[in-house]
Design an enzyme around this catalytic site. Structure first.
Site, PDB file in Angstrom:
ATOM      1  CG  LEU A   1      -1.859  -1.150   1.448  1.00  0.00           C
ATOM      2  CD1 LEU A   1      -2.470  -1.080   2.848  1.00  0.00           C
ATOM      3  CD2 LEU A   1      -2.956  -1.141   0.393  1.00  0.00           C
ATOM      4  CD  GLU A   2       2.638   6.093  -2.724  1.00  0.00           C
ATOM      5  OE1 GLU A   2       2.211   6.966  -1.927  1.00  0.00           O
ATOM      6  OE2 GLU A   2       2.692   6.256  -3.941  1.00  0.00           O
TER       7      GLU A   2
END
Length: 509
Positions: A298-299
């Protein structure tokens, strides 16, 4: 990305007096206007290219959605419809995953030598370079960012990233491990399988490269969902010419609650990568865990502090900040910021992506005014059409204000002051995010102290937004998990397998 997430200019004095004492801000208590605007806001340039990438890419073919539905994508300069794009949903995601699964289990891609895969990626990068003008035009038309940024900065970065991972393809290897007994022990790195990838609207081409490059280098196959706000991706059409087999890359345009949710929860997707808001990231993580426990990178969101110390080169700090971090007389730099049609040369800021984001930013600006922050400049829309917003600067911002805590994702700058080192560390780390930070100082000890104390994934010292292909990027806390770019990203798309076999009468162990 951090380039759109700078939250606050923390103007610092390490002594008891503030760098910006009372009275240093000229114009406090009144709003100053007079931006450098382009006539193109009212009379935008009409791009000369034809939009033809409006279908889904499944198993090497451009196809309509199973339902036959389409949705409009809008020109953020005017609010007018550019084109109607195929609206994929769960059935289309399933078709794409089936194609990716067959390409992984039965197709030639994972069975190619790593060197052959690298050659495909190198050819794709060469084709990107040949089509810069078309790709940059579509990016600007669909997204609203300045054409000069798309063509001269982002497209070269994209081909560089693809080449970076092309170079890694034949350098992925395991280890031979000495065991405590007569056994031959080795580790190998296998492609994880079918990778689901969901990219955002702010940097659609760049995020495409960040996701697709390492996954293909590792030998994975892909189902990618584009952002519904920016569905144009003519770079897909270049992959067959580069030699990518059918089914290796599949792209579905659609909406998060339908196509995105179906991809995140699909039982035959082996790995998921998502870039977007922290709120949506939580949903994606939950869907992945409730399905087949697929690993997720996840960014996510950021609220990145930009810390300017009293000994810093202030002019350099102001110019390097993406939205120009203005204070004191540098309010004049905000007024000089050229806002207008992103296809016009010299324009620094185009429109916001759509009406939803436009209204969201204006709500944050109203919140800043109502909560007692001082509006120095900006604070309203610009022009009568499209989604343009004046560059906006607030001073006298308190930490508990929404404009200080939330990710606004727009041209709104909050300025706070501090006196002591431990104070700025505490305040910078008080946010729930931890994506990136900037530190401007000429003192080595200050730079070392802050860079180690800030709970963020990237610290830029006397520079900002340096996104080299080899530099890992990702966040702490609610800014995500895992890293994009660099060698670290390869592990997102690999499984490590240990192989152990007995050694009979070995000459040595």
């Amino acid at each position: 990305m951090a380039a759109r997430r700078i939250s606050s200019l923390l103007s610092c004095s390490l002594s008891y007096s503030s760098l910006l004492p009372e009275g240093r801000f000229c114009g406090v208590g009144r709003v100053v206007s007079g931006y450098s605007t382009s006539a193109g806001i009212e009379n935008p340039i009409n791009p000369s290219i034809k939009v033809h990438c409006t279908q889904l890419l499944i198993n090497g073919n451009f196809v309509d959605s199973a339902s036959g539905k389409t949705f409009p994508t809008y020109d953020p300069r005017t609010g007018n419809v550019i084109a109607h794009v195929a609206e994929g949903d769960a059935e289309d995601i399933d078709r794409a995953v089936c194609a990716a699964r067959k390409a992984f289990d039965e197709g030639p891609w994972p069975k190619m030598t790593a060197y052959e895969r690298s050659k495909v990626l190198f050819r794709f990068a060469d084709l990107l370079d040949k089509h810069i003008e078309e790709l940059a035009t579509l990016e600007t038309w669909d997204n609203g960012k300045p054409y000069e940024q798309s063509a001269k900065i982002e497209l070269p970065m994209i081909s560089r990233i693809i080449r970076y991972y092309a170079g890694w393809a034949d350098k992925i290897h395991g280890l031979t491990i000495p065991a405590d007994g007569p056994h031959l022990v080795q580790t190998i790195h296998e492609p994880i399988g079918v990778a689901g990838q969901i990219i955002p609207w702010n940097f659609p081409l760049l995020m495409f490269a960040w996701k697709v490059g390492p996954a293909l280098a590792c030998g994975c196959t892909i189902v990618l969902k584009s952002a519904e706000q920016t569905p144009f991706h003519s770079e897909w059409e270049l992959f067959p010419e580069a030699g990518l087999p059918p089914g290796v890359l599949n792209v579905v345009s659609g909406f998060g609650p339908t196509a995105g949710a179906a991809l995140a929860s699909h039982m035959d997707v082996d790995k998921l990568a998502f870039t977007g808001s922290s709120e949506t990231g939580k949903i994606v993580l939950e869907l992945a865990s409730k399905s087949n426990l697929k690993p997720v990178t996840l960014e996510l969101g950021g609220k990145s502090p930009f810390i300017v110390c009293k000994d810093a080169d202030v002019d350099k700090a102001v110019e390097l900040a993406h939205f120009a971090l203005f204070f004191n007389q540098r309010k004049a730099r905000a007024l000089k910021r050229s806002v207008g049609d992103p296809f016009k040369a010299g324009v620094e800021q185009g429109p916001q992506i759509d009406s939803e984001q436009f209204e969201k930013i204006l709500r944050y600006i109203r919140s800043g005014i109502e909560s007692g922050a001082t509006l120095i400049t900006g604070g309203d829309r610009l022009g009568s059409k499209g989604f343009y917003i004046q560059p906006t600067v607030f001073t006298n911002v308190k930490e508990d204000m929404l404009i200080s805590q939330d990710e606004i994702f727009g041209p709104v700058q909050s300025i706070l002051k501090f006196r002591y080192m431990d104070e700025v560390i505490r305040r910078a780390n008080s946010t729930r995010y931890g994506l990136a930070a900037g530190v401007f100082t000429n003192d080595l000890d200050t730079a070392n102290t802050l860079s180690r104390a800030l709970k963020v994934g990237t610290v830029w010292i006397n520079c900002y937004d340096v996104f080299d292909a080899a530099i890992p990027f990702g966040g702490y806390k609610m800014s995500g998990q895992g890293r994009e770019k660099g060698v670290h990203c390869l592990s997102n798309y690999l499984q490590v397998k240990a192989i152990v076999a007995p050694l009979k009468n070995p000459a040595w162990i």
